[in-house]
Each structure stands twice: as structure tokens, then as C-alpha cells.
Design an enzyme around this catalytic site. Sequence first.
Site, PDB file in Angstrom:
ATOM      1  N   GLY A 200       0.564  -1.348  -0.021  1.00 54.91           N
ATOM      2  CA  GLY A 200       0.054  -0.187  -0.016  1.00 54.91           C
ATOM      3  C   GLY A 200       0.907   1.382  -0.064  1.00 54.91           C
ATOM      4  N   GLU A 419     -11.011  -2.404  29.263  1.00 55.99           N
ATOM      5  CA  GLU A 419     -10.407  -1.429  28.318  1.00 55.99           C
ATOM      6  C   GLU A 419      -9.900  -0.303  28.974  1.00 55.99           C
ATOM      7  OE1 GLU A 419      -9.804  -1.751  25.413  1.00 55.99           O
ATOM      8  OE2 GLU A 419     -10.822  -3.471  24.902  1.00 55.99           O
TER       9      GLU A 419
END
Length: 600
Positions: A200, A419
Site C-alpha cells: 500500500g 479497556e
Amino acid sequence: MNKKISFSIWYVFLAIWAVILVHDLIHALQKIEELPYSEFRQLVVAGKVAEVAVGSHTLTGTLKPEGDAKEPKLFSTIRVEDQDLVRELNQHGVKFVGVIETTFWRDVLSWILPAAIFGAIWYFFIRRLGQTQGGFMQVGQSKAKIYAETDIKITFADVAGVDEAKEELREVIEFLKTPEKFTRLGGKIPKGILLVGPPGTGKTLLARAVAGEAGVTFFSISGSEFVEMFVGVGAARVRDLFEQAKLKAPCIIFIDELDALGKARGMGPMAHEEREQTLNQLLVEMDGFDPRIGVILMAATNRPEILDPALLRAGRFDRHVVVDRPDKIGRLAILLVHAKQVPLGPDADLENIAAMTPGFSGADLANIINEAALLAVRRGKDLVGISELQEAVERVIAGLEKKNRVLNKMEKERVAYHETGHALVAISLPGSDQVQKISIIPRGVAALGYTLQLPTEDRFLMTKSELENKIAVLLGGRIAEEMIFGEASTGAQNDLVKTTDIAKSMVKAYGMSERLGTITLERERQPQFVQIPVASEKGDYSEETAREIDCEVRRIIDEQYERVTQLLEQRKAALVEGARVLLEREVISGSELRAIMDTH
Ligand code: ADP
Ligand code: MG
Ligand code: ZN
């Protein structure tokens, strides 16, 4: 292949069905009633038969119209040896003729027609196969697969952030434009140029831009397309490719994904006969052509380390151009190139986005602009603003939000603590990437929640303590879960994989363990452009050392485990409060969590 087979069986059924249909249709159209012979005799006796044609096998004829029916009814019956028939027919005044039956039309209908239908289908099927496979019927001819573009509009202006690579390719463009100038002075022209870089980063784009700048024909083919059904096809293709190119000089031959074809010979569990033949042919062709006729060979790969050394020798792909991930200035330039196609709002600060995206490739950045434009459309806006751009960055990093995946209350709570645990550790340890955002909205394929950490600058080196901090942050999620719920869950698996990889690399590759000393135990072909250290095959060391490595890896992780447990114990109040707020709001920013930590 399986798909193809079931596909063709389908067609056979269709054909049979069509034939049956045709038969029925013919009978239905003629409205011929088939009668048993005995019934026919009764009808003759009853005087209802008008005419009969006596053939050798069948009798056909018409009945006298009954009632208001105008059309005489047609019938047919099998002819039976019947001595009395003629007498009977005479007796009842039936007109009769003898005919010599030709079976021609019946043969046509019952044999040739189905055969024709089969044939037509077979032809159609083969043609399709020929198209999709490219070489089923025309082995050795590659015209279907070699793409020759004559009028490429892409120029260097469309490729940004890879200035060094462009600089190196300028010379090639010069040469293609005016080959005389080079050959007059006896200058040496590069034969093969290998573009090397992570996926990419614009290698394919760059190769086409060279052709566009020089205004020459661009022959391209992908290495993976060489891997063919029949042995020998690939090699024939290579020959074909070079032959065509020589006719069109000056031109560029571009082989994309060279690694698919140019893997070192004899590598891997199964030495691939076909690939080897193709590769050999490529080597032969490369040696055989003279670049002075104006043909430049280019190739791209993101795995140069697995290429066959023969490909890289002098006189072959000996010029290597590195196309790396862009730095901040490069990222801004790429964003500007792609932003030309979308209307930006006044607040759309691309510099900000460039700063947020270290490590992104050109394709990622192009994707961000595209996503942002789609988001703006969805929101009914005319211009793309900073909020769309920022959301697009998150999407590209974390995958799409999946609002419809429903977690139950317990799971949600767990994810919130998990988290918050990551984020708290990241905020507490100096030198960790900044926490931007914490979310428990499921994203992507596997992530149930995520902590978005963005580096503040481009990094090329990492110190030992930074690696340890990374491990600590990864462990934070699981340890928070254990502290609050008393046991771990499966949600931390991905974290553990990364943790282990980092610790292993520290010991094996970077010599960061005192016990094993400053020694690298990994030497095989490491992918140069893969950021996450990959677990590699066992290197060249004893069982003893292997055991020591395992111990050291465990020790490093255990140390961090201790450290994070202490840290989270101290900050338990902040953890609980942070998770509560996160559960309520689903998304909180890094600075909000920092504020919570300061008050608790
Ligand atoms: P590679 O061949 O290196 O994997 P590509 O050339 O296929 O990468 O790039 C994919 C797309 O990403 C390009 O079509 C282009 O839109 C975008 N892109 C990648 N690198 C750049 C760059 N340096 N400048 C502008 N666009 C880029
Ligand atoms: Mg490519
Ligand atoms: Zn996690």
C-alpha cells in the site's frame, strides 16, 4: 474447480429439460391424438373416420368433425398386421392412401436438435472457461493476461511522499524518453529495477507513473497470475511477454508481486515445479535482452527477503528502490493529493490528520479521505469536515463500528473494566503512546471494545523500557478483569499473543535479557516490513538455550504482571469510576479519563 464442475452439471440438466420441452411442444402444437389400434377400429366401424394415410409403421388420419367443431381432429395409431383393414375402410367409405414414411424430420427433431443444443452449450461453456482461465484452449498465448496500456495519465504528481524513490526513477524516465542520449555515451542503463516496500505504499502506482511520465507503453502482469493450471504455461507467458514488449519498445515491463513467482527455488514444503519453470524462463529472458533497445523491466515486492538470490544478481534486478511508509510531511502530501477529489470544509485540518497517523501507508491515507467523504454524504453534508476525517482515521484503524452486536450486561461490564485497565496503565506509564479514546462499542471482526492509542511522533527505535511498558499496557486489560471479577475471560487472548511476541523478540532478537546475554538467536529471513514481530521457526541453538529462552520470556511477562497488578491496586478507585463512566457513555476521551484519575 469444484464450482466449475457443479456449474457444468447444472447445464446438462438444463439441456435435458430443454429437449423434453421441445418434444412436448411439437406434439402439443400439432394436436395429434394417439389412439390405441382397437379404438381406431371401433371409430372406423362407427363411421367417424374421414381419411387415413397408411404408412409402413403408423397410420395417421383425420376424424370427421363432430358437432360445431370445424377443424377435423388429427389422430395417429400404430399399424398392426390386419388383413381386414382395407376391406373395412372401403366398406365404411374412408378415403385412404398409402404413403412412404420418411423419418427424416423425426430424426432431425429427436437426434440432431438435442445434439445441437448440447453442442451449443458445450461451446458456450468452453468459451467461458477459456475466458476465466485465460489459457484452457489457448495454452501459451497470454494476450488475455498481459495488460498493455499505451496512454497512461498517471504522473509523478499523483504519487506523493516518496521523493527519494521518485528521484531514483527520474533517470529511467530520461532514458525511456531519449535512449540515444544514453547509448551514445556508452552509459550503462539499468536493466531491472525492483521496487521494495510495505503493502500500500504506492509501488504499483509509482511504476505506472514512470510509464506515464515517459509516455511509453506499460506492460504489466502480476506474479500471482503466473501460477497456472498447466505446467509450462507460465514459462510460455514470460516468453510471450518479452516478445510483445520488444516490438513495442521503448516500453516498461512491470511484474507486480514478484515474490509470488520469484520465491527462492526449493523453498517451502513443496518445491513448485511450475513456478520454478516460470522463474527460470524469466531469468533466461532477462539475460537475453539488451536494454539498449529501450525495454526497462520493473518489478514490485513487499517481501524481498524471500526472493531467489538469482533474481537479484548483477544484470538482473540489481537496482533496488525502497518505497517506504511516508513520514509526516509525506503523509500530508498524500492526503492533499487525494483530497483534491473531495470538497473540504474550512475546518478540515489535514496537517492534524497527518500528525495522527504515523505508520499509515499511502493506501491507508487514500482510504481515510474516501471514508470521510462517504461519512459526509451519509450525514447530508456538502463539505468534509474535521469530525468526518477523525472518525475515518478511527475506522481505518479499528474497523467499522458494529452497533448491532449486542453484548449482555455482564459482558459489557467486563469489557468496560478491561479497556479502562489498558487505558489506566497507558496513562500511568511515562513514554507510552497517548490514549486518545476508549470505547466499548464493538468494532471490526473481533474487538469488543478498544483503547485508541496514537503515537505522538514517528518512531524508528524502541528502548527496552518502552517495550516493557508496551507489555504492561497489554496486560492491563486482563489484570483489571481479574481484580474486579476474580477470574480472567477469553477476551484477552489477542493481548496475550502480542505480549508473548514482544517478550520473545526482546529475548531472542534484541539481546535484552541479561541471562542470555547480548546475543541474537534469530537470524533467518525476517520480514523486513512487518511491524509486529513474528514468531519464527526455531533458530540455531540447543535445547538448553530453548528452555532458558522460555524461562526468560516468562520472567519478563511475570515482572510486568506484578508491576501492573500493583499499579492497578493503587488506582482501584479510578479504575472503578472510569469503568462506570465508560459503561454509561460507551465512549470517553483520554483526557476525561485523566481527569477521573486526578480526582480519585
Ligand atoms: P502497493 O503496490 O505498494 O501495494 P499501490 O500502488 O497499489 O500500493 O497503492 C494503492 C493505492 O494507494 C494507490 O492506488 C493510491 O490511491 C494510494 N497510494 C499509495 N501510495 C500512495 C502515494 N505515495 N501517493 C499517493 N497515493 C498513494
Ligand atoms: Mg501493488
Ligand atoms: Zn485488550
